[in-house]
Every structure is written in C-alpha cells, then in structure tokens.
Design an enzyme around this catalytic site. Structure first.
Site, PDB file in Angstrom:
ATOM      1  CB  SER A  69      -0.992  -0.001   1.171  1.00 44.80           C
ATOM      2  OG  SER A  69      -0.349   0.267   2.386  1.00 44.80           O
ATOM      3  CG  ASN A  70       3.613   2.714   2.970  1.00 45.33           C
ATOM      4  OD1 ASN A  70       3.386   3.900   3.188  1.00 45.33           O
ATOM      5  ND2 ASN A  70       3.437   1.776   3.897  1.00 45.33           N
ATOM      6  NE  ARG A 120      20.852 -11.476   6.798  1.00 50.46           N
ATOM      7  CZ  ARG A 120      19.569 -11.745   6.955  1.00 50.46           C
ATOM      8  NH1 ARG A 120      18.707 -11.397   6.025  1.00 50.46           N
ATOM      9  NH2 ARG A 120      19.131 -12.358   8.020  1.00 50.46           N
ATOM     10  CG  MET A 142       8.437  -7.763   6.089  1.00 48.68           C
ATOM     11  SD  MET A 142       8.874  -6.522   7.342  1.00 48.68           S
ATOM     12  CE  MET A 142       7.305  -5.744   7.654  1.00 48.68           C
ATOM     13  NE  ARG A 143      17.105 -11.776   2.519  1.00 49.85           N
ATOM     14  CZ  ARG A 143      17.391 -13.051   2.651  1.00 49.85           C
ATOM     15  NH1 ARG A 143      16.474 -13.882   3.067  1.00 49.85           N
ATOM     16  NH2 ARG A 143      18.589 -13.515   2.373  1.00 49.85           N
ATOM     17  CG  ASN A 170      12.187   1.039   6.325  1.00 49.70           C
ATOM     18  OD1 ASN A 170      11.379   0.447   5.596  1.00 49.70           O
ATOM     19  ND2 ASN A 170      12.281   0.776   7.619  1.00 49.70           N
ATOM     20  CG  HIS A 191       9.106   1.115  11.899  1.00 47.33           C
ATOM     21  ND1 HIS A 191       9.045  -0.259  11.744  1.00 47.33           N
ATOM     22  CD2 HIS A 191       8.872   1.342  13.217  1.00 47.33           C
ATOM     23  CE1 HIS A 191       8.798  -0.818  12.909  1.00 47.33           C
ATOM     24  NE2 HIS A 191       8.684   0.126  13.819  1.00 47.33           N
ATOM     25  CG  ASP A 198      12.311  -1.007  11.711  1.00 48.76           C
ATOM     26  OD1 ASP A 198      12.221  -0.850  10.480  1.00 48.76           O
ATOM     27  OD2 ASP A 198      11.772  -1.937  12.318  1.00 48.76           O
ATOM     28  CD  GLU A 249       2.818   3.039   7.627  1.00 51.88           C
ATOM     29  OE1 GLU A 249       3.554   2.514   6.779  1.00 51.88           O
ATOM     30  OE2 GLU A 249       2.226   2.377   8.500  1.00 51.88           O
TER      31      GLU A 249
HETATM   32  C1  GAR Z   1       3.778  -0.689   6.643  1.00 56.95           C
HETATM   33  O1  GAR Z   1       2.965  -0.386   7.743  1.00 56.95           O
HETATM   34  C2  GAR Z   1       5.221  -0.317   6.919  1.00 56.95           C
HETATM   35  O2  GAR Z   1       5.345   0.827   7.707  1.00 56.95           O
HETATM   36  C3  GAR Z   1       5.688  -1.546   7.657  1.00 56.95           C
HETATM   37  O3  GAR Z   1       5.132  -2.606   6.941  1.00 56.95           O
HETATM   38  C4  GAR Z   1       3.871  -2.204   6.420  1.00 56.95           C
HETATM   39  C5  GAR Z   1       3.837  -2.557   4.958  1.00 56.95           C
HETATM   40  O4  GAR Z   1       2.565  -2.277   4.431  1.00 56.95           O
HETATM   41  N1  GAR Z   1       7.113  -1.611   7.706  1.00 56.95           N
HETATM   42  C6  GAR Z   1       7.792  -2.046   8.751  1.00 56.95           C
HETATM   43  O5  GAR Z   1       7.266  -2.496   9.763  1.00 56.95           O
HETATM   44  C7  GAR Z   1       9.310  -1.950   8.637  1.00 56.95           C
HETATM   45  N2  GAR Z   1       9.922  -2.369   9.828  1.00 56.95           N
HETATM   46  P1  GAR Z   1       2.374  -2.041   2.882  1.00 56.95           P
HETATM   47  O6  GAR Z   1       2.974  -3.289   2.187  1.00 56.95           O
HETATM   48  O7  GAR Z   1       0.899  -1.974   2.696  1.00 56.95           O
HETATM   49  O8  GAR Z   1       3.092  -0.795   2.492  1.00 56.95           O
END
Ligand code: GAR
Length: 216
Positions: free
Chosen positions: A14-15, A67, A92-93, A109, A111, A147, A176
């Site tokens: 979504s971001n 990695r 998430m990596r 990034n 968060h 983060d 966000e």
């Molecule tokens: C978001 O809330 C982002 O801030 C979080 O994952 C979600 C992804 O949502 N990120 C973290 O927690 C990073 N540590 P999205 O795929 O809908 O953008």
C-alpha cells in the site's frame, strides 16, 4: 530530470501504491522505474503491474543466510534499471552492512511508529503496551541497524484507550501514505542534508502545530 526510484516490497504494497500515485504528477521529482519483491506471492506486484510499472521477483528464501548472494542479484536489477534511489515499502528482509552502506543516503524506509520508539516487529502492540498517547510513522534513511537511521519525516496520530493494534494500524497507515511521498519528494529534489546521525531539511521552518492526547 526525474530521479529513478526502485521500490522494494514483500507484501501488500500500500505504501508502494501511494508512491506510484504521487509519482504520476508531472511535477513530482522522481519516477518509479521498477518494483522488486523478494516474494512471488506479494500482492503489491499486481498493483504495480496494473500501473504499468515493471516488476521483478527475486525470491530471497532460496538464498537462506546468503544475504550477499541475494543482494548481488538485486543489485544487478538496480544497475540494469539505472536506479538512483530506493524506497523500502514493507520489505521484510535485513540487508548486509555492505549493501546498507552502499546505498546510504539514497535508501529510505518507512516504519509505523515514532522512531526511535518501537522498532522491529509488532510496533502497534509495543506502543499500546507502553501506553503512549501519541504514535505515528517515520520515514528514515536506512543504516545497517533495523528501523534506525537519520529521520526524514514523521507524522503522529492520537492513541485511544480502546485502540487495538488493528485500529491503531488503520490510523497510522493513512499517515504513512501521506508522509512517504512527501519524504521522497524532499530527497529527490535535493532538499535533504545528512549531518551525522541527523537529517536536515533545506527550507523548512518550525511551526506551532501541536497534537495533544487525550484531548483536554
Ligand atoms: C507498513 O505499515 C510499513 O510501515 C511496515 O510494513 C507495512 C507494509 O505495508 N514496515 C515495517 O514495519 C518496517 N519495519 P504495505 O505493504 O501496505 O506498504
């Protein structure tokens, strides 16, 4: 010339969608040239393709703890697409320190907490357990630690007594989607200046805006 941006995702995206939408504006200083997912089943891939953005899937699972091997594959795609800036959107990596350093100052990034509070997993649960009255979201430059890194932009929401992680997340995600495009705009237009662990914004001043909770 618009700066060339890659968005890295692992899930919903979504971001990513908010960044793609913002970048459609003619005066936006960046263009999204590729969306890369480390999971083939990331729902965001379809959204990106529906918007005509090229996508690449580089599954991280087969690389296990290698990695650097995974990042080498990714770097190849970034080079091919002549990417200048990276936005992580729920990617998430974890990166190697080498990759984070290579992209330092060019990789953002987001968060869903007011960092440096509540990094890592379950930020909304952490916020509720801590009893904070304000929470929010943070866009920051990526450093090897998770983060963490110079903060570019934050937005805050009030926390209610009866909030659950889900209701709080629903409020924070709206923030966000507002701050990530704005943070990318600042970076792509050269208005961010790194000063040690801090990020300064050229041309920004203090305001009297306040957010108080619970409402007096
Ligand atoms: C978001 O809330 C982002 O801030 C979080 O994952 C979600 C992804 O949502 N990120 C973290 O927690 C990073 N540590 P999205 O795929 O809908 O953008």
């Amino acid at each position: 010339m618009k700066r060339r941006v890659a968005i890295l995702i692992s899930g919903r995206g979504s971001n990513m969608a908010a960044l793609i939408e913002a970048a459609k504006a003619e005066d936006f200083p960046a263009e999204i040239v590729v969306v890369i997912s480390n999971r083939a089943d990331a729902a965001g891939l379809e959204k990106a393709a529906a918007n005509g953005i090229p996508t690449a899937i580089i599954e991280s699972k087969p690389f296990g703890k290698d990695r650097a091997g995974f990042e080498a594959m990714m770097q190849r795609v970034l080079d091919e697409k002549q990417v200048e800036l990276i936005c992580l959107g729920g990617f998430m990596r974890l990166f190697t320190a080498e990759f984070a350093r290579r992209w330092y100052g060019k990789m953002l990034n987001i968060h869903p907490s007011l960092l440096p509070c509540f990094p890592g997993l379950d930020p909304h649960g952490q916020a509720l357990r801590a009893g904070v009255k304000l929470s929010g979201a943070t866009v920051h430059f990526v450093i090897p630690e998770t983060d963490a890194g110079p903060i570019v932009m934050q937005g805050a929401v009030t926390v209610a007594d009866d909030d659950t992680p889900e209701t709080l997340a629903a409020r924070v995600i709206k923030i966000e989607h507002r701050i990530y495009p704005e943070a990318l705009r600042l970076l792509a237009s050269g208005r961010l200046k790194l000063d040690g662990d801090r990020c300064r914004t050229l041309g920004s001043g203090a305001t009297d805006a306040t957010l108080i909770a619970p409402a007096p």
